[in-house]
Design a protein around this motif. Structure first.
Motif, PDB file in Angstrom:
ATOM      1  N   GLU A 172       0.834  -1.215   0.000  1.00  0.00           N
ATOM      2  CA  GLU A 172       0.000   0.000   0.000  1.00  0.00           C
ATOM      3  C   GLU A 172       0.862   1.256   0.000  1.00  0.00           C
ATOM      4  OE1 GLU A 172      -3.675   2.214   0.342  1.00  0.00           O
ATOM      5  OE2 GLU A 172      -3.533   0.022   0.298  1.00  0.00           O
ATOM      6  N   LEU A 173       1.890   1.284   0.846  1.00  0.00           N
ATOM      7  CA  LEU A 173       2.725   2.469   0.961  1.00  0.00           C
ATOM      8  C   LEU A 173       3.590   2.667  -0.279  1.00  0.00           C
ATOM      9  CD1 LEU A 173       3.798   2.225   4.718  1.00  0.00           C
ATOM     10  CD2 LEU A 173       1.922   3.538   3.705  1.00  0.00           C
ATOM     11  N   GLU A 174       4.168   1.591  -0.778  1.00  0.00           N
ATOM     12  CA  GLU A 174       5.000   1.717  -1.979  1.00  0.00           C
ATOM     13  C   GLU A 174       4.170   2.120  -3.189  1.00  0.00           C
ATOM     14  OE1 GLU A 174       8.786  -1.186  -0.934  1.00  0.00           O
ATOM     15  OE2 GLU A 174       7.077  -2.048  -2.008  1.00  0.00           O
ATOM     16  N   ASP A 175       2.935   1.633  -3.270  1.00  0.00           N
ATOM     17  CA  ASP A 175       2.042   2.058  -4.360  1.00  0.00           C
ATOM     18  C   ASP A 175       1.733   3.544  -4.275  1.00  0.00           C
ATOM     19  OD1 ASP A 175       1.988  -0.492  -5.366  1.00  0.00           O
ATOM     20  OD2 ASP A 175      -0.018  -0.989  -4.608  1.00  0.00           O
ATOM     21  N   ALA A 176       1.810   4.097  -3.062  1.00  0.00           N
ATOM     22  CA  ALA A 176       1.573   5.530  -2.855  1.00  0.00           C
ATOM     23  C   ALA A 176       2.852   6.347  -3.038  1.00  0.00           C
ATOM     24  CB  ALA A 176       1.009   5.768  -1.460  1.00  0.00           C
ATOM     25  N   GLY A 177       3.945   5.689  -3.432  1.00  0.00           N
ATOM     26  CA  GLY A 177       5.215   6.387  -3.652  1.00  0.00           C
ATOM     27  C   GLY A 177       6.008   6.637  -2.397  1.00  0.00           C
ATOM     28  N   ILE A 178       5.696   5.910  -1.327  1.00  0.00           N
ATOM     29  CA  ILE A 178       6.410   6.061  -0.063  1.00  0.00           C
ATOM     30  C   ILE A 178       7.474   4.963   0.030  1.00  0.00           C
ATOM     31  CG2 ILE A 178       6.197   6.041   2.449  1.00  0.00           C
ATOM     32  CD1 ILE A 178       3.253   6.958   2.019  1.00  0.00           C
ATOM     33  N   ALA A 179       8.738   5.365   0.200  1.00  0.00           N
ATOM     34  CA  ALA A 179       9.847   4.413   0.269  1.00  0.00           C
ATOM     35  C   ALA A 179      10.008   3.888   1.693  1.00  0.00           C
ATOM     36  CB  ALA A 179      11.136   5.067  -0.193  1.00  0.00           C
ATOM     37  N   ILE A 180      10.326   2.603   1.831  1.00  0.00           N
ATOM     38  CA  ILE A 180      10.520   1.968   3.134  1.00  0.00           C
ATOM     39  C   ILE A 180      12.014   1.911   3.431  1.00  0.00           C
ATOM     40  CG2 ILE A 180      10.019  -0.034   4.548  1.00  0.00           C
ATOM     41  CD1 ILE A 180       7.552   1.492   3.442  1.00  0.00           C
ATOM     42  N   ARG A 181      12.424   2.528   4.527  1.00  0.00           N
ATOM     43  CA  ARG A 181      13.836   2.603   4.909  1.00  0.00           C
ATOM     44  C   ARG A 181      13.962   2.398   6.422  1.00  0.00           C
ATOM     45  NH1 ARG A 181      13.894   2.646   0.166  1.00  0.00           N
ATOM     46  NH2 ARG A 181      14.874   4.101  -1.309  1.00  0.00           N
ATOM     47  N   PRO A 182      15.133   1.872   6.892  1.00  0.00           N
ATOM     48  CA  PRO A 182      15.352   1.767   8.337  1.00  0.00           C
ATOM     49  C   PRO A 182      15.219   3.120   9.031  1.00  0.00           C
ATOM     50  CG  PRO A 182      17.000   0.489   7.161  1.00  0.00           C
ATOM     51  CD  PRO A 182      16.252   1.285   6.124  1.00  0.00           C
ATOM     52  N   VAL A 183      14.767   3.085  10.257  1.00  0.00           N
ATOM     53  CA  VAL A 183      14.461   4.312  10.984  1.00  0.00           C
ATOM     54  C   VAL A 183      15.701   5.209  11.121  1.00  0.00           C
ATOM     55  CG1 VAL A 183      14.934   3.361  13.300  1.00  0.00           C
ATOM     56  CG2 VAL A 183      13.242   5.198  13.021  1.00  0.00           C
ATOM     57  N   THR A 184      15.455   6.504  10.997  1.00  0.00           N
ATOM     58  CA  THR A 184      16.464   7.503  11.298  1.00  0.00           C
ATOM     59  C   THR A 184      15.873   8.428  12.363  1.00  0.00           C
ATOM     60  OG1 THR A 184      15.700   8.916   9.483  1.00  0.00           O
ATOM     61  CG2 THR A 184      17.547   7.452   9.022  1.00  0.00           C
ATOM     62  N   GLY A 185      16.726   8.992  13.180  1.00  0.00           N
ATOM     63  CA  GLY A 185      16.239   9.795  14.295  1.00  0.00           C
ATOM     64  C   GLY A 185      16.190  11.281  13.990  1.00  0.00           C
ATOM     65  N   ARG A 186      15.505  11.988  14.854  1.00  0.00           N
ATOM     66  CA  ARG A 186      15.409  13.454  14.781  1.00  0.00           C
ATOM     67  C   ARG A 186      15.762  14.028  16.152  1.00  0.00           C
ATOM     68  NH1 ARG A 186       9.672  15.350  13.395  1.00  0.00           N
ATOM     69  NH2 ARG A 186       9.401  13.524  12.087  1.00  0.00           N
ATOM     70  N   ARG A 187      16.166  15.280  16.171  1.00  0.00           N
ATOM     71  CA  ARG A 187      16.386  15.993  17.442  1.00  0.00           C
ATOM     72  C   ARG A 187      15.612  17.299  17.346  1.00  0.00           C
ATOM     73  NH1 ARG A 187      21.102  13.762  20.090  1.00  0.00           N
ATOM     74  NH2 ARG A 187      22.581  12.873  18.617  1.00  0.00           N
ATOM     75  N   ASP A 188      14.380  17.292  17.780  1.00  0.00           N
ATOM     76  CA  ASP A 188      13.593  18.529  17.760  1.00  0.00           C
ATOM     77  C   ASP A 188      12.449  18.438  18.752  1.00  0.00           C
ATOM     78  OD1 ASP A 188      12.099  17.618  14.553  1.00  0.00           O
ATOM     79  OD2 ASP A 188      11.632  16.914  16.561  1.00  0.00           O
TER      80      ASP A 188
END
Length: 257
Positions: free
Chosen positions: A241-257
């Motif tokens: 479903e997500l790939e059909d919507a153009g969303i790429a699946i990648r290992p998690v990356t973090g944020r600092r905010d």
């Protein structure tokens, strides 16, 4: 710019001769694995095998610490003295680090399990205690938090790397916590329902609760529980479903905010 998101699953929850979930199949679908550390489930052999399989599939490896509760699968709420709980977290992170390195990989993230996670989603001080203990062992861990809860507030307060998580197969209360598993409709099993629901949450950048309320949320990773019977089918359907919507699946990356 292509939207990316992580798919994570809780796994490594077999114990001795007892098998839980189809980890090998899931590891061909998800991008991050939360591996049990022996307290609520798992054992050294299971940890080693799961992490080796994850590394071989290019899946990010995370620790999934919980209460010392094998009988209850970590789902019994427990009152543990603060320093004992902190040391239990450190102990589990250390085991996960060792097994990941033995598999030729590194421990990338942390995600609390079960009752401990639920309690930390309600209690910022408890969440901070757990995260601070883990970070005292591995300062660059990405902390997966239940988006919009006390877990997120604790991670933000610590200034650590964090990632907002939503659940594909669980219903939500209006305060962004999870509906109690004992209640009807708390766990979702229909792959045809799960994919469009999560796609909508990503498009709206909000958690959609059981009542239909929208809660704005930072969504970096999506969880599927590896111990549910439909886990592999749900994971495949959601990824499609997500790939059909153009969303790429990648290992998690973090944020600092």
């Amino acid at each position: 710019m292509t939207r990316t998101v992580d798919l994570n699953a809780d796994m490594g929850e077999s114990f001795g001769a007892w098998t839980m979930g189809d980890d090998k199949a899931l590891l061909r679908v998800v991008s991050s694995a939360n591996v049990a550390c022996g307290f609520h489930a798992g054992d050294p052999d299971v940890m080693a095998a799961t992490m080796a399989e994850a590394a071989g599939n290019g899946v990010g490896i995370g620790a999934h610490p919980g209460f010392r509760d094998l009988q209850g699968f970590g789902r019994h709420r427990m009152q543990v003295p603060a320093e004992s709980l902190a040391n239990a977290i450190r102990y589990q992170i250390g085991a996960a680090q060792a097994m990941a390195r033995a598999a030729g990989a590194e421990l990338r993230h942390l995600k609390l399990h079960g009752a401990l996670a639920n309690m930390a989603s309600e209690d910022e001080a408890l969440a901070r205690l757990c995260y601070d203990a883990a970070l005292s062992v591995a300062p660059e861990l990405i902390v997966m938090v239940l988006a919009g809860t006390a877990q997120e507030r604790a991670a933000r307060g610590l200034g650590c790397l964090w990632a907002g998580e939503i659940f594909a197969d669980r219903a939500y209360n209006d305060d962004a916590t999870l509906v109690d598993r004992r209640l009807p409709g708390a766990v979702l099993h229909d792959a045809a329902e799960v994919g469009p629901r999560i796609r909508q949450m990503l498009e709206e950048e909000a958690i959609i609760t059981a009542s239909g309320k929208r809660l704005p949320a930072a969504i970096d990773t999506i969880c599927l529980h590896g111990d549910t019977p439909a886990a592999v089918d749900l994971a495949r359907a959601l990824r499609r479903e997500l790939e059909d919507a153009g969303i790429a699946i990648r290992p998690v990356t973090g944020r600092r905010d």
